[in-house]
Design a protein around this motif. Structure first.
Motif: not given
Length: 113
Positions: A38, A49-50, A52-55
């Motif tokens: 990352r 971002a990663a 958040r994307e994976k909650n």
């Protein structure tokens, strides 16, 4: 609990250990990566971002060899880097301990003298 991910110098672990992972502990989703995936040396945007994307609400990373702890209130994301106990970049030989008790999240950085 102990869990590891593969770093950029760990080619011998390819296929044995994941490069990134998500754990669920005490109601928290934890994104774990070494950091090179990352590009954390250039900022935390990719890490945020990663996660958040994976909650995830916690992100653990390394790669910089410098201890760091931060809470991003905009996204409700804790970000922790334990630093390095073997080859620190700032001269501090550090390790991290993450403690989770339901809603309480505590990251402690210890230093070896």
């Amino acid at each position: 609990c102990f869990f590891s991910v593969m770093g950029n110098c760990d080619a011998f672990l390819d296929g044995v250990t994941e490069k990134e992972a998500v754990l669920e502990i005490e109601g928290h989703r934890i994104f774990i990566c070494h950091g090179h995936t990352r590009m954390v040396k250039y900022g935390k945007g990719g890490l945020v971002a990663a996660a958040r994307e994976k909650n995830c609400d916690i992100a653990l990373y390394g790669h910089t060899h410098i201890a760091h702890e931060e809470y991003n209130s905009e996204y409700g994301l804790y970000m922790f880097n334990p630093g390095s106990i073997g080859s620190p970049r700032d001269g501090r030989f550090t390790y991290g301990i993450l403690s989770i008790d339901k809603k309480n999240v505590l990251f402690s950085v210890g230093e070896v003298k």
